[in-house]
Design an enzyme around this catalytic site. Structure first.
Site, PDB file in Angstrom:
ATOM      1  N   ASP A 184       0.855  -1.194   0.000  1.00  0.00           N
ATOM      2  CA  ASP A 184       0.000   0.000   0.000  1.00  0.00           C
ATOM      3  C   ASP A 184       0.889   1.241   0.000  1.00  0.00           C
ATOM      4  N   LEU A 207      -0.018   4.115   1.054  1.00  0.00           N
ATOM      5  CA  LEU A 207      -0.476   5.017   2.124  1.00  0.00           C
ATOM      6  C   LEU A 207      -0.758   6.422   1.595  1.00  0.00           C
ATOM      7  N   GLU A 216      -7.581   4.771  -6.451  1.00  0.00           N
ATOM      8  CA  GLU A 216      -8.247   6.004  -6.042  1.00  0.00           C
ATOM      9  C   GLU A 216      -9.727   5.674  -6.145  1.00  0.00           C
ATOM     10  N   SER A 217     -10.483   5.898  -5.063  1.00  0.00           N
ATOM     11  CA  SER A 217     -11.822   5.307  -4.997  1.00  0.00           C
ATOM     12  C   SER A 217     -12.977   6.310  -4.905  1.00  0.00           C
ATOM     13  N   THR A 253     -16.207  -2.346  -9.576  1.00  0.00           N
ATOM     14  CA  THR A 253     -17.379  -1.638  -9.059  1.00  0.00           C
ATOM     15  C   THR A 253     -18.574  -1.743  -9.998  1.00  0.00           C
ATOM     16  N   ASP A 254     -19.768  -1.581  -9.436  1.00  0.00           N
ATOM     17  CA  ASP A 254     -20.973  -1.534 -10.284  1.00  0.00           C
ATOM     18  C   ASP A 254     -21.011  -0.265 -11.141  1.00  0.00           C
ATOM     19  N   GLU A 255     -20.185   0.741 -10.778  1.00  0.00           N
ATOM     20  CA  GLU A 255     -20.262   2.028 -11.492  1.00  0.00           C
ATOM     21  C   GLU A 255     -19.808   1.913 -12.951  1.00  0.00           C
ATOM     22  N   TYR A 300     -13.707   8.438 -12.331  1.00  0.00           N
ATOM     23  CA  TYR A 300     -13.446   7.249 -11.505  1.00  0.00           C
ATOM     24  C   TYR A 300     -13.940   5.986 -12.206  1.00  0.00           C
ATOM     25  N   LYS A 313     -11.896   2.658 -13.687  1.00  0.00           N
ATOM     26  CA  LYS A 313     -12.130   1.282 -13.239  1.00  0.00           C
ATOM     27  C   LYS A 313     -12.548   0.400 -14.426  1.00  0.00           C
ATOM     28  N   ASN A 350     -20.133  -0.361  -0.574  1.00  0.00           N
ATOM     29  CA  ASN A 350     -19.827  -0.972   0.729  1.00  0.00           C
ATOM     30  C   ASN A 350     -20.029   0.040   1.857  1.00  0.00           C
ATOM     31  N   GLY A 380     -22.846  15.098 -13.340  1.00  0.00           N
ATOM     32  CA  GLY A 380     -22.998  13.776 -13.955  1.00  0.00           C
ATOM     33  C   GLY A 380     -23.454  12.701 -12.984  1.00  0.00           C
TER      34      GLY A 380
HETATM   35  P1  NAD Z   1      -9.936   3.281  -0.206  1.00  0.00           P
HETATM   36  O1  NAD Z   1      -9.829   4.574  -0.930  1.00  0.00           O
HETATM   37  O2  NAD Z   1     -10.496   3.245   1.164  1.00  0.00           O
HETATM   38  O3  NAD Z   1      -8.510   2.566  -0.139  1.00  0.00           O
HETATM   39  C1  NAD Z   1      -7.644   2.529  -1.234  1.00  0.00           C
HETATM   40  C2  NAD Z   1      -6.303   2.039  -0.737  1.00  0.00           C
HETATM   41  O4  NAD Z   1      -5.418   1.961  -1.869  1.00  0.00           O
HETATM   42  C3  NAD Z   1      -5.629   2.981   0.277  1.00  0.00           C
HETATM   43  O5  NAD Z   1      -5.087   2.241   1.343  1.00  0.00           O
HETATM   44  C4  NAD Z   1      -4.538   3.653  -0.529  1.00  0.00           C
HETATM   45  O6  NAD Z   1      -3.417   4.052   0.253  1.00  0.00           O
HETATM   46  C5  NAD Z   1      -4.173   2.570  -1.521  1.00  0.00           C
HETATM   47  N1  NAD Z   1      -3.579   3.106  -2.748  1.00  0.00           N
HETATM   48  C6  NAD Z   1      -4.035   4.121  -3.514  1.00  0.00           C
HETATM   49  N2  NAD Z   1      -3.195   4.344  -4.533  1.00  0.00           N
HETATM   50  C7  NAD Z   1      -2.203   3.424  -4.424  1.00  0.00           C
HETATM   51  C8  NAD Z   1      -1.047   3.128  -5.195  1.00  0.00           C
HETATM   52  N3  NAD Z   1      -0.751   3.846  -6.280  1.00  0.00           N
HETATM   53  N4  NAD Z   1      -0.258   2.118  -4.808  1.00  0.00           N
HETATM   54  C9  NAD Z   1      -0.538   1.391  -3.697  1.00  0.00           C
HETATM   55  N5  NAD Z   1      -1.619   1.639  -2.921  1.00  0.00           N
HETATM   56  C10 NAD Z   1      -2.438   2.644  -3.284  1.00  0.00           C
HETATM   57  O7  NAD Z   1     -10.762   2.334  -1.188  1.00  0.00           O
HETATM   58  P2  NAD Z   1     -11.869   1.244  -0.859  1.00  0.00           P
HETATM   59  O8  NAD Z   1     -13.173   1.921  -0.681  1.00  0.00           O
HETATM   60  O9  NAD Z   1     -11.361   0.343   0.173  1.00  0.00           O
HETATM   61  O10 NAD Z   1     -11.931   0.483  -2.256  1.00  0.00           O
HETATM   62  C11 NAD Z   1     -11.087  -0.621  -2.520  1.00  0.00           C
HETATM   63  C12 NAD Z   1     -11.362  -1.126  -3.937  1.00  0.00           C
HETATM   64  O11 NAD Z   1     -12.724  -1.495  -4.054  1.00  0.00           O
HETATM   65  C13 NAD Z   1     -11.104  -0.095  -5.019  1.00  0.00           C
HETATM   66  O12 NAD Z   1     -10.543  -0.758  -6.118  1.00  0.00           O
HETATM   67  C14 NAD Z   1     -12.486   0.427  -5.362  1.00  0.00           C
HETATM   68  O13 NAD Z   1     -12.543   0.877  -6.693  1.00  0.00           O
HETATM   69  C15 NAD Z   1     -13.317  -0.815  -5.150  1.00  0.00           C
HETATM   70  N6  NAD Z   1     -14.715  -0.604  -4.798  1.00  0.00           N
HETATM   71  C16 NAD Z   1     -15.035   0.131  -3.674  1.00  0.00           C
HETATM   72  C17 NAD Z   1     -16.378   0.253  -3.308  1.00  0.00           C
HETATM   73  C18 NAD Z   1     -16.788   1.027  -2.080  1.00  0.00           C
HETATM   74  O14 NAD Z   1     -17.987   1.143  -1.817  1.00  0.00           O
HETATM   75  N7  NAD Z   1     -15.861   1.556  -1.283  1.00  0.00           N
HETATM   76  C19 NAD Z   1     -17.369  -0.342  -4.084  1.00  0.00           C
HETATM   77  C20 NAD Z   1     -17.010  -1.016  -5.244  1.00  0.00           C
HETATM   78  C21 NAD Z   1     -15.679  -1.178  -5.570  1.00  0.00           C
HETATM   79  O1  DAU Z   2     -21.104   1.848  -6.283  1.00  0.00           O
HETATM   80  C1  DAU Z   2     -19.821   1.507  -5.876  1.00  0.00           C
HETATM   81  C2  DAU Z   2     -19.036   2.761  -5.595  1.00  0.00           C
HETATM   82  O2  DAU Z   2     -19.556   3.288  -4.383  1.00  0.00           O
HETATM   83  C3  DAU Z   2     -17.539   2.534  -5.466  1.00  0.00           C
HETATM   84  O3  DAU Z   2     -17.027   2.071  -6.685  1.00  0.00           O
HETATM   85  C4  DAU Z   2     -16.824   3.814  -5.046  1.00  0.00           C
HETATM   86  O4  DAU Z   2     -15.450   3.545  -4.809  1.00  0.00           O
HETATM   87  C5  DAU Z   2     -17.456   4.329  -3.780  1.00  0.00           C
HETATM   88  O5  DAU Z   2     -16.885   5.573  -3.444  1.00  0.00           O
HETATM   89  C6  DAU Z   2     -18.969   4.496  -3.946  1.00  0.00           C
HETATM   90  O6  DAU Z   2     -19.273   5.547  -4.878  1.00  0.00           O
HETATM   91  P1  DAU Z   2     -20.516   6.538  -4.647  1.00  0.00           P
HETATM   92  O7  DAU Z   2     -20.257   7.787  -5.380  1.00  0.00           O
HETATM   93  O8  DAU Z   2     -21.803   5.842  -4.875  1.00  0.00           O
HETATM   94  O9  DAU Z   2     -20.361   6.733  -3.041  1.00  0.00           O
HETATM   95  P2  DAU Z   2     -20.474   8.039  -2.127  1.00  0.00           P
HETATM   96  O10 DAU Z   2     -20.489   7.558  -0.722  1.00  0.00           O
HETATM   97  O11 DAU Z   2     -19.490   9.072  -2.511  1.00  0.00           O
HETATM   98  O12 DAU Z   2     -21.915   8.581  -2.474  1.00  0.00           O
HETATM   99  C7  DAU Z   2     -23.070   7.791  -2.247  1.00  0.00           C
HETATM  100  C8  DAU Z   2     -24.270   8.617  -2.694  1.00  0.00           C
HETATM  101  O13 DAU Z   2     -24.419   9.716  -1.789  1.00  0.00           O
HETATM  102  C9  DAU Z   2     -24.101   9.219  -4.068  1.00  0.00           C
HETATM  103  O14 DAU Z   2     -25.357   9.245  -4.719  1.00  0.00           O
HETATM  104  C10 DAU Z   2     -23.644  10.643  -3.789  1.00  0.00           C
HETATM  105  C11 DAU Z   2     -24.327  10.977  -2.477  1.00  0.00           C
HETATM  106  N1  DAU Z   2     -23.611  11.895  -1.590  1.00  0.00           N
HETATM  107  C12 DAU Z   2     -22.300  11.642  -1.314  1.00  0.00           C
HETATM  108  C13 DAU Z   2     -21.578  12.492  -0.498  1.00  0.00           C
HETATM  109  C14 DAU Z   2     -20.124  12.235  -0.212  1.00  0.00           C
HETATM  110  C15 DAU Z   2     -24.263  12.978  -1.016  1.00  0.00           C
HETATM  111  O15 DAU Z   2     -25.480  13.194  -1.265  1.00  0.00           O
HETATM  112  N2  DAU Z   2     -23.556  13.818  -0.209  1.00  0.00           N
HETATM  113  C16 DAU Z   2     -22.235  13.638   0.063  1.00  0.00           C
HETATM  114  O16 DAU Z   2     -21.640  14.472   0.801  1.00  0.00           O
END
Ligand code: NAD
Ligand code: DAU
Length: 340
Positions: A40, A42, A89-90, A129-131, A155, A159, A185, A280
């Site tokens: 990672d 970090l 980057e997520s 991701t579903d996105e 993003y 992906k 999640n 968007g």
């Molecule tokens: P997060 O942003 O919490 O964590 C990302 C991690 O990757 C961090 O620890 C960061 O330091 C590390 N990282 C970033 N760039 C890096 C690099 N260049 N080299 C090494 N490490 C690096 O993300 P998350 O929410 O835990 O998501 C994890 C994965 O799941 C991602 O691939 C994301 O696209 C996918 N995903 C997330 C969600 C969600 O709801 N969070 C849903 C669907 C898919």
């Molecule tokens: O669907 C999977 C994706 O879910 C992952 O691939 C991404 O990594 C993860 O970040 C997440 O994306 P979203 O954009 O759906 O999550 P977020 O929590 O940013 O936003 C959830 C919903 O809430 C979205 O419709 C935007 C809205 N929102 C978000 C924030 C941060 C708000 O209304 N206010 C806010 O301040």
């Protein structure tokens, strides 16, 4: 269903982030003979506090390094049995502010990992991701493994590109890959830039919750431990070359989530602040997870009625974790995103 496999040494990328750290806890607790190497970089989202309990455990090793750097990736790939690739980057809003790093990490970083996996012929599981499937309207059928890609944010475009590369390495080089696309999640260690942890921590601090647009966008919420279980079954029983959609079966409008959290934290609706919509903004995501249920026997176990209280409880009990995360650069991001 293929025969169940066993892996002794897992290379986890992005294991210091939200889902990666939950997955490391899950694997080390479930498989006493497995070892984990966590690679990672970090970034702002990576936090070693998430994994403090494993410090000094001989089954766990942390390596600070960037997935775009082959000199860091190569030796770790050589020594592992399987890679589970979370690093990315997520956050969608950050991708709108600054897309470049999303291409660098999510696309080029995945390419570097694939090249290393090809060199050493390693099993590669890619977390997506579903996105990548775009946006649904109310009444549309949920996404499934056959849904055409239609990413709409920087993003999700990054992906989608990574997913295509992973599949290309299977078709072109025969690399043993699997891919999972999951919905939103939530749970412990969730970084408070995302809706649920942002809302919970703002409410705990007596601040308002920013709701984009009309708040009627829909997400399908997946408790992070259910996601870890799904990855576990794909790793051990999934069919090489296949993609699996993972959903929580918990579609809700954003405003429903925010109002529920307000109720759970004994606040009132004056805590809601409607703000400018995300450019968007995808209206709705929903996942059909019948393939993984039918073929591998996985289904989500924790609905929002159970998962949300567990999550709120975790944030109540881990105030120093989220206060630490919310200090420093987080404030700069918050000001830029929300203008305060
Ligand atoms: P997060 O942003 O919490 O964590 C990302 C991690 O990757 C961090 O620890 C960061 O330091 C590390 N990282 C970033 N760039 C890096 C690099 N260049 N080299 C090494 N490490 C690096 O993300 P998350 O929410 O835990 O998501 C994890 C994965 O799941 C991602 O691939 C994301 O696209 C996918 N995903 C997330 C969600 C969600 O709801 N969070 C849903 C669907 C898919
Ligand atoms: O669907 C999977 C994706 O879910 C992952 O691939 C991404 O990594 C993860 O970040 C997440 O994306 P979203 O954009 O759906 O999550 P977020 O929590 O940013 O936003 C959830 C919903 O809430 C979205 O419709 C935007 C809205 N929102 C978000 C924030 C941060 C708000 O209304 N206010 C806010 O301040």
């Amino acid at each position: 269903m293929t025969k169940e496999k066993s892996f002794m040494k897992l290379l986890i990328t992005g294991g210091a982030g939200f889902i990666g750290s939950n997955f490391i806890h899950y694997i080390l607790k479930k498989y006493p003979d497995y070892q984990v190497v966590n690679l990672d970089a970090l970034t702002y989202a990576g936090n070693l506090e998430n994994l403090k309990v494993w410090e000094g455990d001989e089954r766990y090793r942390f390596v600070k390094g960037d997935i775009t750097d082959m000199t860091a990736v190569g030796p770790l790939m050589e020594e592992c049995d399987v890679v589970v690739h979370f690093a990315a980057e997520s956050h969608v809003d950050r991708s709108i502010m600054d897309p470049g790093v999303f291409i660098e990490t999510n696309v080029r970083g995945t390419l570097v990992l694939l090249e290393a996996a090809r060199k050493y012929d390693k099993r590669f599981h890619h977390i997506s991701t579903d996105e990548v499937f775009g946006a649904l309207e109310p009444g549309d059928k949920p996404f499934n493994e056959e849904t055409p890609y239609d990413p709409r944010s920087p993003y999700s475009a990054s992906k989608a590109s990574a997913d295509h590369l992973v599949r290309a390495y299977f078709h072109t080089y025969g690399l043993p890959i699997t891919i999972s696309n999951c919905s939103n999640n939530y749970g412990p260690y969730h970084f408070p830039e995302k809706l649920i942890p942002l809302a919970v921590t703002n409410l705990l601090e007596g601040k308002k919750v920013p709701v984009y647009g009309d708040g009627l966008q829909v997400r399908d919420w997946l408790f992070v431990e259910d996601h870890c279980k799904a990855i576990d079954v794909i790793l051990h029983q999934g069919k090489i070359g296949e993609t699996y959609c993972i959903g929580g079966g918990s579609e809700r409008e954003n405003i429903w989530i925010v109002k529920k959290l307000i109720e759970m934290l004994s606040k009132d609706e004056s805590s809601i602040e409607y703000v400018e919509d995300r450019p968007g903004h995808d209206r709705r995501y929903a996942m059909n997870y019948s393939k993984i249920e039918r073929e591998l026997g996985w289904r989500p176990e924790t609905n929002l009625e159970v998962g949300l209280p567990k999550t709120v409880e975790w944030f109540r009990e881990n105030e120093s974790w989220w206060k630490g995360v919310k200090s420093g650069d987080y404030q700069k991001y918050y000001e830029k995103q929300y203008g305060k």
